[in-house]
Write an enzyme that holds these catalytic residues in place. Structure first.
Site, mmCIF file in Angstrom:
data_model
loop_
_atom_site.group_PDB
_atom_site.id
_atom_site.type_symbol
_atom_site.label_atom_id
_atom_site.label_comp_id
_atom_site.label_asym_id
_atom_site.label_seq_id
_atom_site.Cartn_x
_atom_site.Cartn_y
_atom_site.Cartn_z
ATOM 1 N N GLU A 113 -27.596 -31.054 11.275
ATOM 2 C CA GLU A 113 -27.923 -29.946 12.176
ATOM 3 C C GLU A 113 -26.765 -28.948 12.223
ATOM 4 O OE1 GLU A 113 -27.806 -28.902 16.533
ATOM 5 O OE2 GLU A 113 -29.001 -30.735 16.510
ATOM 6 N N SER A 121 -25.315 -33.350 18.488
ATOM 7 C CA SER A 121 -26.086 -34.046 17.448
ATOM 8 C C SER A 121 -25.645 -33.535 16.087
ATOM 9 C CB SER A 121 -27.573 -33.759 17.594
ATOM 10 O OG SER A 121 -28.029 -34.167 18.853
ATOM 11 N N ARG A 155 -34.855 -26.520 16.460
ATOM 12 C CA ARG A 155 -33.484 -26.200 16.003
ATOM 13 C C ARG A 155 -33.503 -25.207 14.844
ATOM 14 N NH1 ARG A 155 -32.902 -28.874 19.991
ATOM 15 N NH2 ARG A 155 -31.232 -30.352 20.427
HETATM 16 N N1 EPU Z 1 -31.697 -43.611 20.093
HETATM 17 C C1 EPU Z 1 -31.209 -44.836 19.655
HETATM 18 N N2 EPU Z 1 -29.858 -44.954 19.502
HETATM 19 C C2 EPU Z 1 -28.988 -43.957 19.769
HETATM 20 C C3 EPU Z 1 -29.490 -42.714 20.219
HETATM 21 C C4 EPU Z 1 -30.849 -42.564 20.371
HETATM 22 O O1 EPU Z 1 -31.945 -45.756 19.395
HETATM 23 O O2 EPU Z 1 -27.771 -44.178 19.598
HETATM 24 C C5 EPU Z 1 -33.162 -43.440 20.247
HETATM 25 C C6 EPU Z 1 -33.749 -44.063 21.483
HETATM 26 O O3 EPU Z 1 -35.009 -44.568 21.127
HETATM 27 C C7 EPU Z 1 -33.960 -42.888 22.408
HETATM 28 C C8 EPU Z 1 -34.301 -41.789 21.429
HETATM 29 O O4 EPU Z 1 -33.474 -42.075 20.300
HETATM 30 O O5 EPU Z 1 -34.987 -43.127 23.300
HETATM 31 C C9 EPU Z 1 -34.004 -40.395 21.931
HETATM 32 O O6 EPU Z 1 -32.643 -40.279 22.307
HETATM 33 P P1 EPU Z 1 -32.131 -39.060 23.216
HETATM 34 O O7 EPU Z 1 -33.027 -38.879 24.385
HETATM 35 O O8 EPU Z 1 -30.675 -39.249 23.444
HETATM 36 O O9 EPU Z 1 -32.412 -37.813 22.312
HETATM 37 P P2 EPU Z 1 -32.104 -37.500 20.808
HETATM 38 O O10 EPU Z 1 -33.391 -37.306 20.099
HETATM 39 O O11 EPU Z 1 -31.159 -38.503 20.250
HETATM 40 C C10 EPU Z 1 -32.167 -34.910 21.216
HETATM 41 C C11 EPU Z 1 -31.326 -33.724 20.886
HETATM 42 C C12 EPU Z 1 -30.117 -33.620 21.813
HETATM 43 C C13 EPU Z 1 -30.618 -33.528 23.245
HETATM 44 C C14 EPU Z 1 -31.489 -34.780 23.526
HETATM 45 C C15 EPU Z 1 -32.125 -34.715 24.883
HETATM 46 C C16 EPU Z 1 -31.653 -33.341 18.525
HETATM 47 C C17 EPU Z 1 -31.061 -33.409 17.153
HETATM 48 N N3 EPU Z 1 -30.890 -33.803 19.501
HETATM 49 O O12 EPU Z 1 -31.374 -36.077 20.926
HETATM 50 O O13 EPU Z 1 -29.451 -32.419 21.510
HETATM 51 O O14 EPU Z 1 -29.550 -33.460 24.162
HETATM 52 O O15 EPU Z 1 -32.567 -34.851 22.553
HETATM 53 O O16 EPU Z 1 -33.112 -33.732 24.889
HETATM 54 O O17 EPU Z 1 -32.775 -32.890 18.675
HETATM 55 C C18 EPU Z 1 -27.700 -31.431 20.236
HETATM 56 O O18 EPU Z 1 -28.577 -30.825 19.621
HETATM 57 O O19 EPU Z 1 -26.466 -31.273 19.987
HETATM 58 C C19 EPU Z 1 -28.093 -32.402 21.257
HETATM 59 C C20 EPU Z 1 -27.218 -33.186 21.875
#
Ligand code: EPU
Length: 337
Positions: free
Chosen positions: A333, A237, A162
């Site tokens: 972010e 995010s 990012r």
């Molecule tokens: N998790 C929780 N609770 C929640 C959300 C997530 O416990 O409410 C934990 C879980 O362990 C889950 C892990 O977080 O397995 C990862 O969650 P997720 O796959 O939804 O990914 P993220 O790390 O929360 C990132 C990006 C998203 C992108 C997803 C999928 C960032 C800041 N965010 O989210 O990007 O869609 O991965 O690749 O890196 C964005 O940047 O606007 C965005 C939506």
């Protein structure tokens, strides 16, 4: 070319925050853009793309320039790749769909990301194991001082998680006008290892997925847990996932044995901020007309009529609480204006 006064930006930011721009203009050609940039009566000029990565906290005493340059075309091809140039004002997801209609592969995992093509390199957008930098060939950017066009190749952009040169060394100095993507014409490289994609494709009973299938899977996953900004205001995010040292993570594990992490290097791991926020008890919390999304704790939401200041205050409360409980700093972010 007409400059408007006291225009609400509600429909120009995906958070749906109702603040006003003192002056506003939408430009659809490079010539219009360079002419507006030369107007000396408006010393404060602010560029606006898709408005999908910002939180507006006050009226803007500036000339807001909405970049509305349109168009996408193939500019070059080799045996395996198509080089496609898209203008900055193209909606990201519509551009991804156009690539898929042409059977050009590479962007499918980034289906349905809100925002425009022109801002995608600034924060190196990414989802489900793929980042913009993986298919980015170059971009053309207008130097705001010289009004000359300059080309940034992939390695010039210093892409990171990012992050890019446009958020650091040359912040505010350039306006991205178009981006060239290097996409596969056949023998597509599918990225289906990200857990949720594998299970979604299984659920869809697809064994040999095409790039279009991967896109459909990503769309289904996103729709199942990320709020549609057209219905509930949000900026995706709100925070970045923090990167911490292995030692700090081991310490975290002592109190929270189930803490998830993704390896980054030999010495660092990334901890999902969504997990930290959920564990701190914020997931699904509402405060009147704003709150934390109930299906993905990383997303702050405006249920209608919320003030940017309130959402900012909530984000600070979350940061403070996370620091107190876990001794980890999480960084926004989105850009706060
Ligand atoms: N998790 C929780 N609770 C929640 C959300 C997530 O416990 O409410 C934990 C879980 O362990 C889950 C892990 O977080 O397995 C990862 O969650 P997720 O796959 O939804 O990914 P993220 O790390 O929360 C990132 C990006 C998203 C992108 C997803 C999928 C960032 C800041 N965010 O989210 O990007 O869609 O991965 O690749 O890196 C964005 O940047 O606007 C965005 C939506």
């Amino acid at each position: 070319m007409r400059i408007q006064h006291n225009i609400s930006l509600k429909n120009y930011n995906t958070f749906g925050i109702d603040v006003k721009a003192r002056y506003f203009i939408s430009v659809s050609t490079l010539l219009e853009l360079t002419s507006v940039l030369q107007l000396e009566d408006y010393p404060n000029k602010l560029m606006l793309g898709g408005g999908s990565n910002m939180l507006l906290t006050k009226d803007l005493d500036a000339l807001v320039i909405h970049i509305n340059l349109k168009g996408a075309k193939i500019i070059n091809e080799d045996a395996n790749h198509a080089f496609v140039r898209a203008s900055a004002g193209e909606n990201w997801h519509e551009f991804v769909l156009w690539c898929l209609d042409n059977n050009f592969g590479g962007l499918e995992n980034m289906s349905l990301i809100p925002g425009n093509v022109g801002t995608s390199p600034i924060q190196n957008i990414g989802a489900y194991g793929v980042e913009l930098k993986d298919n980015f060939e170059s971009c053309e950017a207008l130097n705001r001082d010289t009004l000359e066009m300059e080309v940034f190749k992939n390695e010039d952009c210093h892409f990171g998680y990012r992050n890019s040169i446009f958020k650091n060394e040359v912040k505010g100095k350039y306006i991205i006008i178009s981006v060239v993507f290097k996409l596969t014409k056949h023998t597509h490289q599918l990225h289906t290892n990200y857990g949720a994609i594998t299970s979604q494709l299984e659920y869809m009973q697809i064994e040999n997925p095409t790039i279009q299938d991967v896109s459909h899977a990503v769309i289904a996953i996103r729709q199942s847990k990320l709020p549609d900004p057209k219905k509930i205001g949000n900026s995706g995010s709100f925070f970045k996932n923090p990167v911490i040292s292995i030692e700090a993570f081991e310490q975290l594990k002592q109190n929270f044995p189930k803490a998830p992490s993704y390896p980054i290097s030999d010495s660092e791991v990334k901890v999902p901020a969504g997990w930290l926020i959920e564990t701190a008890g914020f997931k699904g919390k509402t405060f009147g007309n704003y709150g934390v999304h109930n299906l993905q704790a990383l997303v702050l939401v405006n249920y209608g009529g919320a003030k940017g200041q309130d959402i900012l205050a909530l984000s600070k409360l979350i940061q403070k609480t996370i620091y107190r409980i876990f001794n980890i700093s999480i960084e926004a972010e989105v850009n706060i204006l």
